[in-house]
Design a protein around this motif. Structure first.
Motif, PDB file in Angstrom:
ATOM      1  N   ARG A 104      40.935  54.702  35.948  1.00  0.00           N
ATOM      2  CA  ARG A 104      40.049  53.553  35.859  1.00  0.00           C
ATOM      3  C   ARG A 104      40.800  52.346  34.998  1.00  0.00           C
ATOM      4  O   ARG A 104      41.318  52.784  33.940  1.00  0.00           O
ATOM      5  CB  ARG A 104      38.628  53.731  35.405  1.00  0.00           C
ATOM      6  N   ASN A 123      42.186  51.414  40.946  1.00  0.00           N
ATOM      7  CA  ASN A 123      41.058  52.427  40.582  1.00  0.00           C
ATOM      8  C   ASN A 123      40.990  53.581  41.642  1.00  0.00           C
ATOM      9  O   ASN A 123      40.475  54.580  41.148  1.00  0.00           O
ATOM     10  CB  ASN A 123      39.714  51.660  40.725  1.00  0.00           C
ATOM     11  N   ARG A 143      42.336  45.413  41.955  1.00  0.00           N
ATOM     12  CA  ARG A 143      41.476  46.422  41.038  1.00  0.00           C
ATOM     13  C   ARG A 143      41.248  47.618  42.086  1.00  0.00           C
ATOM     14  O   ARG A 143      41.290  48.685  41.357  1.00  0.00           O
ATOM     15  CB  ARG A 143      40.486  45.532  40.621  1.00  0.00           C
TER      16      ARG A 143
END
Length: 357
Positions: A11, A75, A71
């Motif tokens: 993350r 992730n 992103r």
């Protein structure tokens, strides 16, 4: 370490939202570049899930823009993400992401249409074509202006096993205008069946994943967007060179509402058009009055094989283009127009009083 803990290790740390980055760097979608930003990370996560597991994967993202999809890819556990961005305005925001994910994000300022993606990844990730796909994915929220030429380019790379497909049967998860997504996945007989349908499906398993409403994008496009997943086939359904297949399919579908023999005719010069069309249709054993949308991949395969046979017998067919012949006729008519006009005027003019009637 449990799967959930391992995933949590990937993350990203707290960062400005994509919307905040757009304001921070005063980023505006350029209409001439057909840019539309997807800010909802739930939707970008959903796109990424269509690619399958990205745990420890190598990924190339096409046109990351402000980095929303970027992103989601990080992730999802990608170990190596290469982003190719043409617009310099987005580079600072991407560098911010790169700093937040040390060693995981590489940024290339360049045009995906010309970038040598085969050089972007290590050779040790390659898998034999006949085996499982490599842990390499191409993912992108494509600008509408480049989506069709880009997928045609990649389909040719698949046929030739070049570019990103030097590493094996690299999978693609891409966005298109809803209409294009429907064409790519259209079945035989449907209204959306097109050149794109055949070219994609003879080389890949193609899946229309889901549709994103236009209102989810900023600025809102006039159309909805479809997410499409491609997995190259171990054996293409047509065993002919890509350019030859593309020529046959392009000519057939230029008259999509007419009988398929109309398009086949345009593969041949006018002097031998009828006889060679008849020979090709008979050799392929395809009903000449089928509509292009009614042709199955086996039909197209038989037509491509028959055309290849004629080209081997008559090599000049390899370079023949109907549009070029049409253009030459048009130029000839323009060149002869002044003389034709004078002759028409002379024939329609009243007799001269100095001449006997």
């Amino acid at each position: 370490m449990s799967a959930s803990r391992k995933l949590a290790a990937f993350r990203l740390p707290p960062l400005p939202t994509v919307g905040e980055l757009i304001k921070l760097y005063n980023l505006r979608a350029e209409k001439q570049l057909s840019q539309n930003f997807l800010l909802d990370l739930k939707l970008t996560d959903k796109i990424v899930r269509q690619a399958g597991s990205l745990r420890d994967a190598h990924v190339c993202e096409v046109g990351p823009g402000p980095g929303g999809l970027t992103r989601s890819i990080l992730n999802a556990g990608a170990t190596d993400l290469l982003v190719v961005e043409k617009d310099t305005r987005f580079i600072p925001g991407l560098k911010l992401l790169s700093e937040a994910a040390p060693g995981k994000l590489r940024i290339v300022h360049g045009d995906i249409l010309t970038y040598r993606m085969d050089r972007g990844f290590p050779s040790n990730i390659s898998k034999p074509w006949e085996g499982d796909p490599p842990n390499l994915h191409i993912i992108g929220n494509l600008p509408f202006s480049v989506s069709t030429p880009l997928i045609i380019k990649w389909l040719e790379d698949i046929a030739n096993r070049t570019g990103p497909f030097m590493h094996g049967r690299t999978r693609l998860t891409l966005t298109f205008q809803k209409e294009v997504a429907e064409r790519l996945t259209a079945s035989t007989g449907s209204k959306q069946r097109s050149r794109l349908s055949v070219m994609a499906q003879y080389l890949c398993t193609v899946r229309n994943c889901f549709t994103i409403p236009g209102r989810a994008f900023v600025p809102k496009p006039e159309v909805d967007v479809g997410v499409v997943h491609f997995t190259p086939l171990v054996q293409p359904q047509i065993q002919q060179p890509f350019k030859l297949v593309e020529r046959v399919v392009r000519n057939i579908f230029q008259f999509r509402r007419k009988h398929c023999h109309k398009g086949v005719e345009k593969l041949f010069p006018e002097a031998c058009r009828i006889e060679l069309t008849q020979e090709m249709m008979q050799k392929a054993d395809v009903d000449p009055i089928l509509r292009p949308t009614e042709l199955t991949i086996p039909h197209i395969r038989a037509l491509a094989d028959a055309y290849a046979h004629l080209c081997s017998r008559e090599p000049s067919l390899n370079t023949y283009e109907y549009r070029e012949e049409l253009g030459m006729k048009h130029l000839t008519r323009q060149k002869n127009a002044p003389m034709d006009t004078l002759m028409d005027r002379a024939s329609s003019a009243p007799p001269s009083p100095l001449q006997p009637c």
